[in-house]
Design a protein around this motif. Sequence first.
Motif, PDB file in Angstrom:
ATOM      1  N   ILE A  52       0.844  -1.203   0.000  1.00  0.00           N
ATOM      2  CA  ILE A  52       0.000   0.000   0.000  1.00  0.00           C
ATOM      3  C   ILE A  52       0.875   1.247   0.000  1.00  0.00           C
ATOM      4  O   ILE A  52       0.599   2.207  -0.731  1.00  0.00           O
ATOM      5  N   ALA A  53       1.940   1.242   0.797  1.00  0.00           N
ATOM      6  CA  ALA A  53       2.830   2.399   0.882  1.00  0.00           C
ATOM      7  C   ALA A  53       3.508   2.681  -0.460  1.00  0.00           C
ATOM      8  O   ALA A  53       3.634   3.833  -0.871  1.00  0.00           O
ATOM      9  N   LYS A  54       3.938   1.627  -1.156  1.00  0.00           N
ATOM     10  CA  LYS A  54       4.561   1.811  -2.474  1.00  0.00           C
ATOM     11  C   LYS A  54       3.572   2.435  -3.453  1.00  0.00           C
ATOM     12  O   LYS A  54       3.925   3.343  -4.212  1.00  0.00           O
ATOM     13  N   LYS A  55       2.341   1.967  -3.419  1.00  0.00           N
ATOM     14  CA  LYS A  55       1.317   2.520  -4.309  1.00  0.00           C
ATOM     15  C   LYS A  55       0.992   3.965  -3.948  1.00  0.00           C
ATOM     16  O   LYS A  55       0.832   4.806  -4.830  1.00  0.00           O
ATOM     17  N   ALA A  56       0.919   4.248  -2.656  1.00  0.00           N
ATOM     18  CA  ALA A  56       0.645   5.615  -2.213  1.00  0.00           C
ATOM     19  C   ALA A  56       1.767   6.563  -2.632  1.00  0.00           C
ATOM     20  O   ALA A  56       1.503   7.679  -3.089  1.00  0.00           O
ATOM     21  N   LYS A  57       3.022   6.122  -2.495  1.00  0.00           N
ATOM     22  CA  LYS A  57       4.157   6.942  -2.928  1.00  0.00           C
ATOM     23  C   LYS A  57       4.072   7.236  -4.420  1.00  0.00           C
ATOM     24  O   LYS A  57       4.323   8.351  -4.880  1.00  0.00           O
ATOM     25  N   SER A  58       3.670   6.225  -5.179  1.00  0.00           N
ATOM     26  CA  SER A  58       3.547   6.377  -6.624  1.00  0.00           C
ATOM     27  C   SER A  58       2.443   7.374  -6.991  1.00  0.00           C
ATOM     28  O   SER A  58       2.615   8.197  -7.891  1.00  0.00           O
ATOM     29  N   VAL A  59       1.339   7.308  -6.291  1.00  0.00           N
ATOM     30  CA  VAL A  59       0.224   8.224  -6.553  1.00  0.00           C
ATOM     31  C   VAL A  59       0.650   9.663  -6.273  1.00  0.00           C
ATOM     32  O   VAL A  59       0.371  10.571  -7.068  1.00  0.00           O
ATOM     33  N   ILE A  60       1.329   9.878  -5.159  1.00  0.00           N
ATOM     34  CA  ILE A  60       1.793  11.228  -4.816  1.00  0.00           C
ATOM     35  C   ILE A  60       2.747  11.747  -5.887  1.00  0.00           C
ATOM     36  O   ILE A  60       2.650  12.894  -6.329  1.00  0.00           O
ATOM     37  N   ARG A  61       3.660  10.911  -6.349  1.00  0.00           N
ATOM     38  CA  ARG A  61       4.608  11.302  -7.403  1.00  0.00           C
ATOM     39  C   ARG A  61       3.888  11.605  -8.719  1.00  0.00           C
ATOM     40  O   ARG A  61       4.280  12.508  -9.447  1.00  0.00           O
ATOM     41  N   ASP A  62       2.818  10.844  -9.024  1.00  0.00           N
ATOM     42  CA  ASP A  62       2.048  11.090 -10.249  1.00  0.00           C
ATOM     43  C   ASP A  62       1.328  12.431 -10.190  1.00  0.00           C
ATOM     44  O   ASP A  62       1.227  13.132 -11.196  1.00  0.00           O
ATOM     45  N   ILE A  63       0.831  12.781  -9.022  1.00  0.00           N
ATOM     46  CA  ILE A  63       0.119  14.050  -8.862  1.00  0.00           C
ATOM     47  C   ILE A  63       1.082  15.218  -8.982  1.00  0.00           C
ATOM     48  O   ILE A  63       0.807  16.198  -9.664  1.00  0.00           O
ATOM     49  N   ASN A  64       2.208  15.121  -8.285  1.00  0.00           N
ATOM     50  CA  ASN A  64       3.216  16.172  -8.340  1.00  0.00           C
ATOM     51  C   ASN A  64       4.597  15.543  -8.162  1.00  0.00           C
ATOM     52  O   ASN A  64       4.945  15.113  -7.067  1.00  0.00           O
ATOM     53  N   PRO A  65       5.391  15.497  -9.226  1.00  0.00           N
ATOM     54  CA  PRO A  65       6.715  14.859  -9.165  1.00  0.00           C
ATOM     55  C   PRO A  65       7.673  15.475  -8.134  1.00  0.00           C
ATOM     56  O   PRO A  65       8.639  14.845  -7.736  1.00  0.00           O
ATOM     57  N   LEU A  66       7.385  16.686  -7.679  1.00  0.00           N
ATOM     58  CA  LEU A  66       8.250  17.321  -6.697  1.00  0.00           C
ATOM     59  C   LEU A  66       7.897  16.940  -5.265  1.00  0.00           C
ATOM     60  O   LEU A  66       8.658  17.204  -4.340  1.00  0.00           O
ATOM     61  N   LEU A  82      -0.065   3.314  11.370  1.00  0.00           N
ATOM     62  CA  LEU A  82       0.657   4.542  11.046  1.00  0.00           C
ATOM     63  C   LEU A  82       1.906   4.161  10.259  1.00  0.00           C
ATOM     64  O   LEU A  82       2.650   3.275  10.680  1.00  0.00           O
ATOM     65  N   VAL A  83       2.117   4.834   9.131  1.00  0.00           N
ATOM     66  CA  VAL A  83       3.223   4.468   8.246  1.00  0.00           C
ATOM     67  C   VAL A  83       4.061   5.700   7.925  1.00  0.00           C
ATOM     68  O   VAL A  83       3.537   6.717   7.477  1.00  0.00           O
ATOM     69  N   ALA A  84       5.363   5.563   8.149  1.00  0.00           N
ATOM     70  CA  ALA A  84       6.325   6.599   7.783  1.00  0.00           C
ATOM     71  C   ALA A  84       7.307   5.971   6.793  1.00  0.00           C
ATOM     72  O   ALA A  84       8.218   5.255   7.192  1.00  0.00           O
ATOM     73  N   PRO A  85       7.083   6.210   5.493  1.00  0.00           N
ATOM     74  CA  PRO A  85       7.995   5.631   4.495  1.00  0.00           C
ATOM     75  C   PRO A  85       9.284   6.433   4.376  1.00  0.00           C
ATOM     76  O   PRO A  85       9.309   7.640   4.606  1.00  0.00           O
ATOM     77  N   ASP A  86      10.342   5.731   4.038  1.00  0.00           N
ATOM     78  CA  ASP A  86      11.628   6.353   3.763  1.00  0.00           C
ATOM     79  C   ASP A  86      12.104   5.800   2.424  1.00  0.00           C
ATOM     80  O   ASP A  86      11.388   5.023   1.780  1.00  0.00           O
ATOM     81  N   LYS A  87      13.294   6.154   1.990  1.00  0.00           N
ATOM     82  CA  LYS A  87      13.776   5.689   0.687  1.00  0.00           C
ATOM     83  C   LYS A  87      13.932   4.180   0.621  1.00  0.00           C
ATOM     84  O   LYS A  87      13.629   3.559  -0.384  1.00  0.00           O
TER      85      LYS A  87
END
Length: 107
Positions: A52-66, A82-87
Amino acid sequence: MSEVEERITRIKQHKGVKGLLIVGDDGNIIRNTLGSGSDKESKSYAHHVSEIAKKAKSVIRDINPLDDLTFFRIKAKRQEILVAPDKSYFLIVIQNIDEDNDAINRS
């Protein structure tokens, strides 16, 4: 005690915290504080939440690459994740919802 261990201890002391997982980008568990006997449950959380976190990161990047995803939470009836993703890893905290406080928050 290292700074990381101190932070993990502090997180675990919060009211309702069932445990936490540190999961690598590949879905493998690096650190597990859910306790013994919950290996299957831990692996399930690690797999599903990291996907889910990988997909959420991808969605955010699609909306705004910055932009980048820094935190999100998933709330269900009895638990909150609660999820805190890192690199290269995800910090996942599983927290039981206090029914008394939840009723107050909804009013």
